[in-house]
Design a protein around this motif. Structure first.
Motif, PDB file in Angstrom:
ATOM      1  N   ASN A  65     -19.893  53.300  10.682  1.00  0.00           N
ATOM      2  CA  ASN A  65     -21.246  52.954  11.132  1.00  0.00           C
ATOM      3  C   ASN A  65     -22.321  53.888  10.568  1.00  0.00           C
ATOM      4  O   ASN A  65     -23.508  53.673  10.782  1.00  0.00           O
ATOM      5  CB  ASN A  65     -21.317  52.926  12.661  1.00  0.00           C
ATOM      6  CG  ASN A  65     -20.900  54.248  13.290  1.00  0.00           C
ATOM      7  OD1 ASN A  65     -20.311  55.103  12.629  1.00  0.00           O
ATOM      8  ND2 ASN A  65     -21.203  54.410  14.554  1.00  0.00           N
ATOM      9  N   THR A  66     -21.916  54.914   9.843  1.00  0.00           N
ATOM     10  CA  THR A  66     -22.875  55.795   9.175  1.00  0.00           C
ATOM     11  C   THR A  66     -22.931  55.541   7.670  1.00  0.00           C
ATOM     12  O   THR A  66     -23.681  56.198   6.955  1.00  0.00           O
ATOM     13  CB  THR A  66     -22.518  57.273   9.404  1.00  0.00           C
ATOM     14  OG1 THR A  66     -21.256  57.565   8.773  1.00  0.00           O
ATOM     15  CG2 THR A  66     -22.406  57.586  10.900  1.00  0.00           C
ATOM     16  N   VAL A  67     -22.141  54.578   7.193  1.00  0.00           N
ATOM     17  CA  VAL A  67     -22.059  54.286   5.758  1.00  0.00           C
ATOM     18  C   VAL A  67     -23.010  53.147   5.418  1.00  0.00           C
ATOM     19  O   VAL A  67     -22.906  52.051   5.978  1.00  0.00           O
ATOM     20  CB  VAL A  67     -20.613  53.910   5.365  1.00  0.00           C
ATOM     21  CG1 VAL A  67     -20.564  53.517   3.882  1.00  0.00           C
ATOM     22  CG2 VAL A  67     -19.667  55.054   5.651  1.00  0.00           C
ATOM     23  N   VAL A  68     -23.923  53.385   4.492  1.00  0.00           N
ATOM     24  CA  VAL A  68     -24.936  52.393   4.131  1.00  0.00           C
ATOM     25  C   VAL A  68     -24.708  51.891   2.706  1.00  0.00           C
ATOM     26  O   VAL A  68     -24.274  52.644   1.831  1.00  0.00           O
ATOM     27  CB  VAL A  68     -26.352  52.997   4.267  1.00  0.00           C
ATOM     28  CG1 VAL A  68     -26.544  54.149   3.285  1.00  0.00           C
ATOM     29  CG2 VAL A  68     -27.425  51.947   4.072  1.00  0.00           C
ATOM     30  N   PHE A  69     -24.972  50.623   2.502  1.00  0.00           N
ATOM     31  CA  PHE A  69     -24.901  50.052   1.159  1.00  0.00           C
ATOM     32  C   PHE A  69     -26.084  50.534   0.324  1.00  0.00           C
ATOM     33  O   PHE A  69     -27.201  50.708   0.832  1.00  0.00           O
ATOM     34  CB  PHE A  69     -24.936  48.516   1.219  1.00  0.00           C
ATOM     35  CG  PHE A  69     -23.613  47.893   1.519  1.00  0.00           C
ATOM     36  CD1 PHE A  69     -22.691  47.674   0.509  1.00  0.00           C
ATOM     37  CD2 PHE A  69     -23.282  47.523   2.811  1.00  0.00           C
ATOM     38  CE1 PHE A  69     -21.464  47.087   0.778  1.00  0.00           C
ATOM     39  CE2 PHE A  69     -22.060  46.939   3.097  1.00  0.00           C
ATOM     40  CZ  PHE A  69     -21.151  46.728   2.076  1.00  0.00           C
ATOM     41  N   SER A  70     -25.829  50.739  -0.943  1.00  0.00           N
ATOM     42  CA  SER A  70     -26.925  51.067  -1.852  1.00  0.00           C
ATOM     43  C   SER A  70     -27.847  49.850  -1.984  1.00  0.00           C
ATOM     44  O   SER A  70     -27.404  48.703  -1.880  1.00  0.00           O
ATOM     45  CB  SER A  70     -26.372  51.448  -3.228  1.00  0.00           C
ATOM     46  OG  SER A  70     -25.542  50.404  -3.746  1.00  0.00           O
ATOM     47  N   ALA A  71     -29.146  50.086  -2.196  1.00  0.00           N
ATOM     48  CA  ALA A  71     -30.109  48.983  -2.318  1.00  0.00           C
ATOM     49  C   ALA A  71     -29.940  48.293  -3.666  1.00  0.00           C
ATOM     50  O   ALA A  71     -29.628  48.936  -4.673  1.00  0.00           O
ATOM     51  CB  ALA A  71     -31.520  49.506  -2.171  1.00  0.00           C
ATOM     52  N   PRO A  72     -30.149  46.972  -3.712  1.00  0.00           N
ATOM     53  CA  PRO A  72     -30.009  46.244  -4.977  1.00  0.00           C
ATOM     54  C   PRO A  72     -30.972  46.736  -6.052  1.00  0.00           C
ATOM     55  O   PRO A  72     -30.649  46.731  -7.235  1.00  0.00           O
ATOM     56  CB  PRO A  72     -30.307  44.798  -4.586  1.00  0.00           C
ATOM     57  CG  PRO A  72     -30.027  44.731  -3.116  1.00  0.00           C
ATOM     58  CD  PRO A  72     -30.415  46.083  -2.585  1.00  0.00           C
ATOM     59  N   ASP A  73     -32.180  47.156  -5.653  1.00  0.00           N
ATOM     60  CA  ASP A  73     -33.160  47.671  -6.603  1.00  0.00           C
ATOM     61  C   ASP A  73     -34.139  48.580  -5.862  1.00  0.00           C
ATOM     62  O   ASP A  73     -34.179  48.583  -4.631  1.00  0.00           O
ATOM     63  CB  ASP A  73     -33.897  46.518  -7.309  1.00  0.00           C
ATOM     64  CG  ASP A  73     -34.799  45.741  -6.361  1.00  0.00           C
ATOM     65  OD1 ASP A  73     -34.565  45.787  -5.133  1.00  0.00           O
ATOM     66  OD2 ASP A  73     -35.731  45.089  -6.836  1.00  0.00           O
ATOM     67  N   PRO A  74     -34.913  49.380  -6.582  1.00  0.00           N
ATOM     68  CA  PRO A  74     -35.845  50.311  -5.913  1.00  0.00           C
ATOM     69  C   PRO A  74     -36.855  49.615  -5.006  1.00  0.00           C
ATOM     70  O   PRO A  74     -37.325  50.214  -4.030  1.00  0.00           O
ATOM     71  CB  PRO A  74     -36.544  51.007  -7.091  1.00  0.00           C
ATOM     72  CG  PRO A  74     -35.578  50.904  -8.227  1.00  0.00           C
ATOM     73  CD  PRO A  74     -34.885  49.587  -8.041  1.00  0.00           C
ATOM     74  N   GLU A  75     -37.212  48.370  -5.330  1.00  0.00           N
ATOM     75  CA  GLU A  75     -38.190  47.640  -4.522  1.00  0.00           C
ATOM     76  C   GLU A  75     -37.566  46.968  -3.308  1.00  0.00           C
ATOM     77  O   GLU A  75     -38.273  46.353  -2.501  1.00  0.00           O
ATOM     78  CB  GLU A  75     -38.911  46.587  -5.371  1.00  0.00           C
ATOM     79  CG  GLU A  75     -39.889  47.153  -6.390  1.00  0.00           C
ATOM     80  CD  GLU A  75     -39.180  47.786  -7.578  1.00  0.00           C
ATOM     81  OE1 GLU A  75     -38.061  47.339  -7.918  1.00  0.00           O
ATOM     82  OE2 GLU A  75     -39.728  48.751  -8.151  1.00  0.00           O
ATOM     83  N   GLY A  76     -36.238  47.054  -3.198  1.00  0.00           N
ATOM     84  CA  GLY A  76     -35.566  46.443  -2.054  1.00  0.00           C
ATOM     85  C   GLY A  76     -35.750  44.945  -1.986  1.00  0.00           C
ATOM     86  O   GLY A  76     -36.112  44.389  -0.950  1.00  0.00           O
ATOM     87  N   CYS A  77     -35.498  44.292  -3.116  1.00  0.00           N
ATOM     88  CA  CYS A  77     -35.608  42.830  -3.181  1.00  0.00           C
ATOM     89  C   CYS A  77     -37.000  42.343  -2.742  1.00  0.00           C
ATOM     90  O   CYS A  77     -37.132  41.407  -1.934  1.00  0.00           O
ATOM     91  CB  CYS A  77     -34.536  42.164  -2.338  1.00  0.00           C
ATOM     92  SG  CYS A  77     -32.861  42.388  -2.992  1.00  0.00           S
ATOM     93  N   GLY A  78     -38.019  43.023  -3.230  1.00  0.00           N
ATOM     94  CA  GLY A  78     -39.370  42.624  -2.880  1.00  0.00           C
ATOM     95  C   GLY A  78     -39.713  42.875  -1.427  1.00  0.00           C
ATOM     96  O   GLY A  78     -40.580  42.202  -0.853  1.00  0.00           O
TER      97      GLY A  78
END
Length: 232
Positions: A65-78
């Motif tokens: 529950n402390t593990v987060v997925f990396s964001a797809p891109d710096p803008e966070g999918c718009g």
């Protein structure tokens, strides 16, 4: 009488040989569980992103529950992507298993020092075999409990890092966003840790009998069982 008398021949005796096996199996149980590292991988398409690989890296003690997925891109999918976490905290089960393995490792080292260097004291003072017996019974029971608790936690970890996680990720439900499960690190080594836990339990349960024979409980039982025959 209490001086050091090194005798490595004790390692060839059942009591010493089994203790060496217990020591080795404790190391393997500790290493196969405590040294695990893995990751879950998804394939994401969203605004401005096509088939982007995102990962969530997890490891012992499996506080997912402390593990987060990396964001797809710096803008966070718009702006439609928010932090997505794995689910579940299995640290208590994993730490119980690994801590027991570490304590067993230390106890086996201590017992081997006594067997090899102070076996004459061990044989002459019945308190040592009785203490050894009590600890062995307790350890066999703890291996039983910790192994089954860890096996249940492992099954849940596989679910919490597998394909079933996608419906629980809110960002994947955003319009124009699609998520596909790609892969998860093989957990074969964790399956092996459960096997080592079972082997430890069996070995410690069998060792109880070897230690019991060195206590006065065994000799007293023999005298009781033989006394009716002697009276006849």
């Amino acid at each position: 009488m209490v001086g050091l008398r090194v005798d490595f021949s004790m390692l060839l005796e059942p009591l010493g040989f089994v203790k060496v096996l217990e020591w080795i199996l404790a190391i393997f149980a500790f290493a196969t569980c405590g040294g695990f590292q893995g990751e879950t991988t998804l394939l994401v398409s969203c605004k401005g992103v096509v088939n982007k690989t995102i990962t969530a890296a997890f490891a012992y003690p499996f506080r997912l529950n402390t593990v987060v997925f990396s964001a797809p891109d710096p803008e966070g999918c718009g702006g439609t992507w928010t932090d997505a976490y794995l689910m579940g905290n299995f640290s208590s089960s994993a730490q119980f298993f690994v801590t027991l393995a570490a304590l067993v490792f230390l106890y086996c080292l201590t017992a081997l020092v006594v067997y090899i260097g102070y076996n004459h004291v061990y044989q002459q003072n019945n308190k040592f075999p009785l203490t050894d017996l009590v600890i062995s019974v307790l350890t066999a029971f703890l291996w039983l409990v910790s192994t089954f608790v860890w096996a249940k936690a492992l099954a849940d970890i596989k679910v919490s890092t597998g394909a079933s996680i996608i419906p629980g990720i809110e960002s994947c439900k955003a319009p124009g966003t699609t998520c596909h499960f790609l892969s998860v690190t093989s957990m074969g080594i964790l399956n092996v840790s459960v096997v080592f836990g079972l082997l430890n339990m069996i070995l410690w349960a069998g060792n109880v009998w070897l230690i019991y024979k060195d206590t006065n409980l065994h000799s007293q039982w023999n005298r009781i069982s033989e006394s009716p025959t002697e009276r006849v």
